[in-house]
Design a protein around this motif. Structure first.
Motif, PDB file in Angstrom:
ATOM      1  N   SER A  41       0.812  -1.221   0.000  1.00 54.53           N
ATOM      2  CA  SER A  41       0.000   0.000   0.000  1.00 54.53           C
ATOM      3  C   SER A  41       0.845   1.270   0.000  1.00 54.53           C
ATOM      4  O   SER A  41       0.411   2.316  -0.446  1.00 54.53           O
ATOM      5  CB  SER A  41      -0.899   0.058   1.239  1.00 54.53           C
ATOM      6  N   ASP A  42       2.058   1.164   0.544  1.00 56.62           N
ATOM      7  CA  ASP A  42       2.935   2.334   0.584  1.00 56.62           C
ATOM      8  C   ASP A  42       4.355   1.817   0.759  1.00 56.62           C
ATOM      9  O   ASP A  42       4.555   0.690   1.239  1.00 56.62           O
ATOM     10  CB  ASP A  42       2.535   3.250   1.756  1.00 56.62           C
ATOM     11  N   ALA A  43       5.332   2.631   0.383  1.00 54.91           N
ATOM     12  CA  ALA A  43       6.716   2.170   0.475  1.00 54.91           C
ATOM     13  C   ALA A  43       7.668   3.341   0.585  1.00 54.91           C
ATOM     14  O   ALA A  43       7.384   4.421   0.064  1.00 54.91           O
ATOM     15  CB  ALA A  43       7.081   1.342  -0.766  1.00 54.91           C
ATOM     16  N   VAL A  44       8.791   3.116   1.287  1.00 55.06           N
ATOM     17  CA  VAL A  44       9.872   4.090   1.290  1.00 55.06           C
ATOM     18  C   VAL A  44      11.177   3.326   1.055  1.00 55.06           C
ATOM     19  O   VAL A  44      11.447   2.321   1.704  1.00 55.06           O
ATOM     20  CB  VAL A  44       9.906   4.918   2.610  1.00 55.06           C
ATOM     21  N   VAL A  45      11.937   3.794   0.049  1.00 52.60           N
ATOM     22  CA  VAL A  45      13.206   3.140  -0.276  1.00 52.60           C
ATOM     23  C   VAL A  45      14.325   3.979   0.332  1.00 52.60           C
ATOM     24  O   VAL A  45      14.328   5.206   0.175  1.00 52.60           O
ATOM     25  CB  VAL A  45      13.386   3.033  -1.808  1.00 52.60           C
ATOM     26  N   ALA A  46      15.249   3.333   1.041  1.00 56.37           N
ATOM     27  CA  ALA A  46      16.361   4.067   1.651  1.00 56.37           C
ATOM     28  C   ALA A  46      17.238   4.665   0.566  1.00 56.37           C
ATOM     29  O   ALA A  46      17.654   3.969  -0.361  1.00 56.37           O
ATOM     30  CB  ALA A  46      17.172   3.132   2.544  1.00 56.37           C
ATOM     31  N   GLY A  47      17.527   5.976   0.698  1.00 54.23           N
ATOM     32  CA  GLY A  47      18.334   6.643  -0.318  1.00 54.23           C
ATOM     33  C   GLY A  47      19.780   6.827   0.115  1.00 54.23           C
ATOM     34  O   GLY A  47      20.600   7.314  -0.659  1.00 54.23           O
ATOM     35  N   SER A  48      20.082   6.442   1.358  1.00 58.49           N
ATOM     36  CA  SER A  48      21.456   6.590   1.856  1.00 58.49           C
ATOM     37  C   SER A  48      21.687   5.549   2.937  1.00 58.49           C
ATOM     38  O   SER A  48      20.735   4.923   3.421  1.00 58.49           O
ATOM     39  CB  SER A  48      21.640   7.985   2.466  1.00 58.49           C
ATOM     40  N   GLU A  49      22.963   5.391   3.317  1.00 59.04           N
ATOM     41  CA  GLU A  49      23.292   4.439   4.379  1.00 59.04           C
ATOM     42  C   GLU A  49      22.635   4.868   5.697  1.00 59.04           C
ATOM     43  O   GLU A  49      22.167   4.025   6.465  1.00 59.04           O
ATOM     44  CB  GLU A  49      24.821   4.343   4.521  1.00 59.04           C
ATOM     45  N   ALA A  50      22.565   6.193   5.930  1.00 58.08           N
ATOM     46  CA  ALA A  50      21.939   6.686   7.164  1.00 58.08           C
ATOM     47  C   ALA A  50      20.456   6.308   7.207  1.00 58.08           C
ATOM     48  O   ALA A  50      19.935   5.901   8.249  1.00 58.08           O
ATOM     49  CB  ALA A  50      22.106   8.197   7.267  1.00 58.08           C
ATOM     50  N   GLN A  51      19.788   6.426   6.065  1.00 52.86           N
ATOM     51  CA  GLN A  51      18.363   6.047   6.024  1.00 52.86           C
ATOM     52  C   GLN A  51      18.195   4.549   6.219  1.00 52.86           C
ATOM     53  O   GLN A  51      17.260   4.096   6.880  1.00 52.86           O
ATOM     54  CB  GLN A  51      17.743   6.463   4.686  1.00 52.86           C
ATOM     55  N   ARG A  52      19.095   3.807   5.628  1.00 55.42           N
ATOM     56  CA  ARG A  52      19.042   2.354   5.793  1.00 55.42           C
ATOM     57  C   ARG A  52      19.164   2.001   7.278  1.00 55.42           C
ATOM     58  O   ARG A  52      18.392   1.204   7.815  1.00 55.42           O
ATOM     59  CB  ARG A  52      20.173   1.711   4.993  1.00 55.42           C
ATOM     60  N   GLU A  53      20.130   2.631   7.927  1.00 59.14           N
ATOM     61  CA  GLU A  53      20.326   2.343   9.352  1.00 59.14           C
ATOM     62  C   GLU A  53      19.117   2.745  10.189  1.00 59.14           C
ATOM     63  O   GLU A  53      18.759   2.061  11.147  1.00 59.14           O
ATOM     64  CB  GLU A  53      21.586   3.051   9.868  1.00 59.14           C
ATOM     65  N   SER A  54      18.456   3.834   9.835  1.00 58.89           N
ATOM     66  CA  SER A  54      17.302   4.254  10.643  1.00 58.89           C
ATOM     67  C   SER A  54      16.131   3.294  10.440  1.00 58.89           C
ATOM     68  O   SER A  54      15.342   3.069  11.358  1.00 58.89           O
ATOM     69  CB  SER A  54      16.915   5.705  10.352  1.00 58.89           C
ATOM     70  N   LEU A  55      16.023   2.683   9.273  1.00 59.29           N
ATOM     71  CA  LEU A  55      14.972   1.672   9.075  1.00 59.29           C
ATOM     72  C   LEU A  55      15.264   0.422   9.902  1.00 59.29           C
ATOM     73  O   LEU A  55      14.389  -0.124  10.577  1.00 59.29           O
ATOM     74  CB  LEU A  55      14.837   1.308   7.591  1.00 59.29           C
ATOM     75  N   TRP A  56      16.531  -0.013   9.876  1.00 56.04           N
ATOM     76  CA  TRP A  56      16.896  -1.193  10.672  1.00 56.04           C
ATOM     77  C   TRP A  56      16.776  -0.924  12.169  1.00 56.04           C
ATOM     78  O   TRP A  56      16.476  -1.811  12.956  1.00 56.04           O
ATOM     79  CB  TRP A  56      18.325  -1.657  10.326  1.00 56.04           C
ATOM     80  N   ALA A  57      17.017   0.348  12.569  1.00 55.08           N
ATOM     81  CA  ALA A  57      16.942   0.695  13.991  1.00 55.08           C
ATOM     82  C   ALA A  57      15.533   0.451  14.535  1.00 55.08           C
ATOM     83  O   ALA A  57      15.367   0.127  15.705  1.00 55.08           O
ATOM     84  CB  ALA A  57      17.365   2.145  14.201  1.00 55.08           C
ATOM     85  N   LEU A  58      14.516   0.607  13.694  1.00 55.24           N
ATOM     86  CA  LEU A  58      13.138   0.340  14.139  1.00 55.24           C
ATOM     87  C   LEU A  58      12.993  -1.137  14.468  1.00 55.24           C
ATOM     88  O   LEU A  58      12.510  -1.523  15.532  1.00 55.24           O
ATOM     89  CB  LEU A  58      12.130   0.709  13.039  1.00 55.24           C
ATOM     90  N   ARG A  59      13.435  -1.963  13.547  1.00 53.73           N
ATOM     91  CA  ARG A  59      13.334  -3.406  13.713  1.00 53.73           C
ATOM     92  C   ARG A  59      14.152  -3.904  14.910  1.00 53.73           C
ATOM     93  O   ARG A  59      13.783  -4.865  15.573  1.00 53.73           O
ATOM     94  CB  ARG A  59      13.782  -4.056  12.393  1.00 53.73           C
ATOM     95  N   ASP A  60      15.260  -3.230  15.188  1.00 56.61           N
ATOM     96  CA  ASP A  60      16.191  -3.693  16.229  1.00 56.61           C
ATOM     97  C   ASP A  60      16.035  -2.965  17.558  1.00 56.61           C
ATOM     98  O   ASP A  60      16.896  -3.090  18.427  1.00 56.61           O
ATOM     99  CB  ASP A  60      17.645  -3.511  15.745  1.00 56.61           C
ATOM    100  N   ASP A  61      14.961  -2.195  17.730  1.00 56.94           N
ATOM    101  CA  ASP A  61      14.819  -1.346  18.921  1.00 56.94           C
ATOM    102  C   ASP A  61      14.398  -2.159  20.152  1.00 56.94           C
ATOM    103  O   ASP A  61      13.252  -2.143  20.577  1.00 56.94           O
ATOM    104  CB  ASP A  61      13.803  -0.233  18.644  1.00 56.94           C
ATOM    105  N   VAL A  62      15.371  -2.863  20.723  1.00 58.43           N
ATOM    106  CA  VAL A  62      15.108  -3.720  21.880  1.00 58.43           C
ATOM    107  C   VAL A  62      14.824  -2.887  23.137  1.00 58.43           C
ATOM    108  O   VAL A  62      13.992  -3.233  23.966  1.00 58.43           O
ATOM    109  CB  VAL A  62      16.330  -4.638  22.152  1.00 58.43           C
ATOM    110  N   GLU A  63      15.539  -1.772  23.250  1.00 57.40           N
ATOM    111  CA  GLU A  63      15.432  -0.904  24.434  1.00 57.40           C
ATOM    112  C   GLU A  63      14.003  -0.529  24.770  1.00 57.40           C
ATOM    113  O   GLU A  63      13.596  -0.519  25.926  1.00 57.40           O
ATOM    114  CB  GLU A  63      16.157   0.418  24.161  1.00 57.40           C
TER     115      GLU A  63
END
Ligand code: ZN
Length: 457
Positions: free
Chosen positions: A306-328
């Motif tokens: 329904s919607d999508a965002v493609v990471a345009g930089s390494e920083a954006q990629r890391e912020s997407l993974w940070a959501l998935r990895d947010d154990v804290e």
């Protein structure tokens, strides 16, 4: 007496007792000081062999210790047990760039293996959050999973050979370096994923891959579980084998990690049912990015996404993974109980519905969140709330019982350890369990290696 013998084998400095034991933490899965009778730190395979022979003769139980990052209390030693720590065995022995192998001792941290491979333009593809502390030997003994399994398989797929020491001290060198070797039994498999109950892994030959030259990452939203599974098939097909992650988050998980006080902000609106973090890796940066974006665009057009965002930089990629990895964020809600179940993908939607409804009914004070490595058939369920043993046991029943009818597993990747012992019989047949006991009896007749873990009594 035994401790003196062990001191003569490894040197007095490497048999720790008293304060030198109790000042050590038990590990990630437990709190409080280490209670082991002693911790022995051999420096070579020969010392491991002599330590085991001495302990076997004395009937002294041992618990093998790696980086202590396991989640099922498999390496938590009791007061009558000796901890066998491989922390001094941390040499990287060789890298074969042509054969794409690395030979290491078992106490090397996972991250050092990854970094050493990278120096040679190669990849060790097993990766998970505890990479900085987890020992490679422990990751092999537990057949660790992680985020790259959809592309590269579990740890088992990245082990070509190993050396192990049996309970009586017998050293079994099985340091195969070839991808293919069908000369009779593949005995290394006895020590992969058996959590140290059949032998102690001391050295390894790891399989390396070529380092990918490009990484493409996107977060997409899907309106229903059917759309998610269709999107998985679509994107895996369209990328021709380059798909390297497919991490699914249910709405409640996504909302939590994109709402303050969590650090992340929502890259896509919070109204969708499902969110998928999808990643591919290839060998041609320009072409790969275009192919990836085309695959996402086609999924949008077909209504799978329904919607999508493609990471345009390494920083954006890391912020997407940070959501998935947010154990804290989960720890902030109270002691999280984390499950790693697996079941056929087609049955997941119904299963999760059943588990969530039951948790709501029976344990309303606990919040629940679901995410997982969808392509691997592996879901993580997290329940958070006030720590209580009774609640924990009750929540386990809610999560595990509905697996039985679906032939699911109570452990996709964390193992059994002590934590899941009561549930093992639900997901392995009586004949499988009997064979496991025969193997244990044959290789460790006195039951000194990680006793009571994995297989009950
Ligand atoms: Zn996982």
């Amino acid at each position: 007496m035994l401790l003196e013998r062990l001191e003569r084998i490894v040197g007095p400095d490497h048999v720790l007792t008293g304060e030198r034991v109790s000042s050590r933490a038990v590990g990630w899965a437990d709190h409080g000081p280490c209670r082991a009778r002693a911790i022995v730190r051999p420096g070579t395979t020969d010392e491991v062999s002599r330590v085991l022979a001495a302990c076997n003769a004395a009937g002294q139980p041992l618990v093998t210790m790696g980086g202590l990052t396991g989640l099922v209390r498999g390496s938590v030693a009791d007061a009558d047990e000796i901890g066998l720590s491989l922390e001094r065995m941390h040499r990287i022995e060789a890298v074969d760039v042509v054969g794409r192998t690395m030979t290491v001792e078992a106490g090397v941290p996972l991250q050092r293996v990854q970094e050493e491979a990278e120096k040679h333009g190669l990849l060790y593809p097993v990766d998970f959050g505890a990479r900085g502390s987890a020992h490679i030997g422990g990751s092999v003994a537990t057949n660790a999973g992680g985020n790259g399994v959809i592309r590269y398989g579990m740890t088992r797929e990245s082990v070509l050979g190993l050396e192990a020491v049996l309970a009586d001290g017998t050293v079994v060198p099985a340091m195969n370096r070839m991808l293919k070797n069908n000369a009779a039994y593949d005995v290394k498999q006895l020590f992969i994923g058996t959590e140290g109950t059949l032998g102690v892994v001391t050295r390894l030959v790891l399989r390396l891959r070529e380092m990918p030259r490009s990484t493409q990452t996107a977060l997409v939203a899907c309106g229903g579980f059917g759309a998610v599974t269709q999107f998985l098939k679509h994107v895996d097909g369209a990328l021709g084998g380059a798909l390297s992650a497919f991490e699914l988050m249910w709405n409640a998980f996504y909302r939590l990690v994109t709402t303050p006080p969590a650090k992340g902000s929502p890259p896509l609106s919070q109204e969708h049912d499902y969110y998928v973090l999808v990643e591919s890796q290839g060998g041609d940066p320009g072409r790969d990015q275009a192919q990836f974006e085309d695959a996402i665009a086609a999924a949008l057009e077909a209504g799978l996404v329904s919607d999508a965002v493609v990471a345009g930089s390494e920083a954006q990629r890391e912020s997407l993974w940070a959501l998935r990895d947010d154990v804290e964020t989960f720890f902030r809600l109270g002691m999280p109980v984390v499950f790693d179940v697996s079941l056929p993908i087609a049955e997941m939607e119904e299963y999760v519905g059943e588990v969530v409804a039951r948790l709501e009914r029976e344990w309303p004070a606990y919040r629940r969140f679901v995410f997982g490595h969808l392509g691997d058939g592996n879901l993580h369920v997290i329940a958070t709330g006030p720590p209580s043993v009774e609640a924990r046991r009750g929540i386990e029943r809610c999560v595990y019982e509905p697996l039985a009818a679906r032939q699911g597993s109570v452990s996709a990747e964390h193992g059994i350890g002590l934590e899941k012992l009561p549930w093992l019989a639900q997901c392995r047949s009586p004949a499988e369990l009997a064979l496991m006991r025969r193997l244990k009896q044959t290789l460790d007749p006195k039951g000194i290696l990680n006793p009571g873990r994995v297989l009950a009594g």
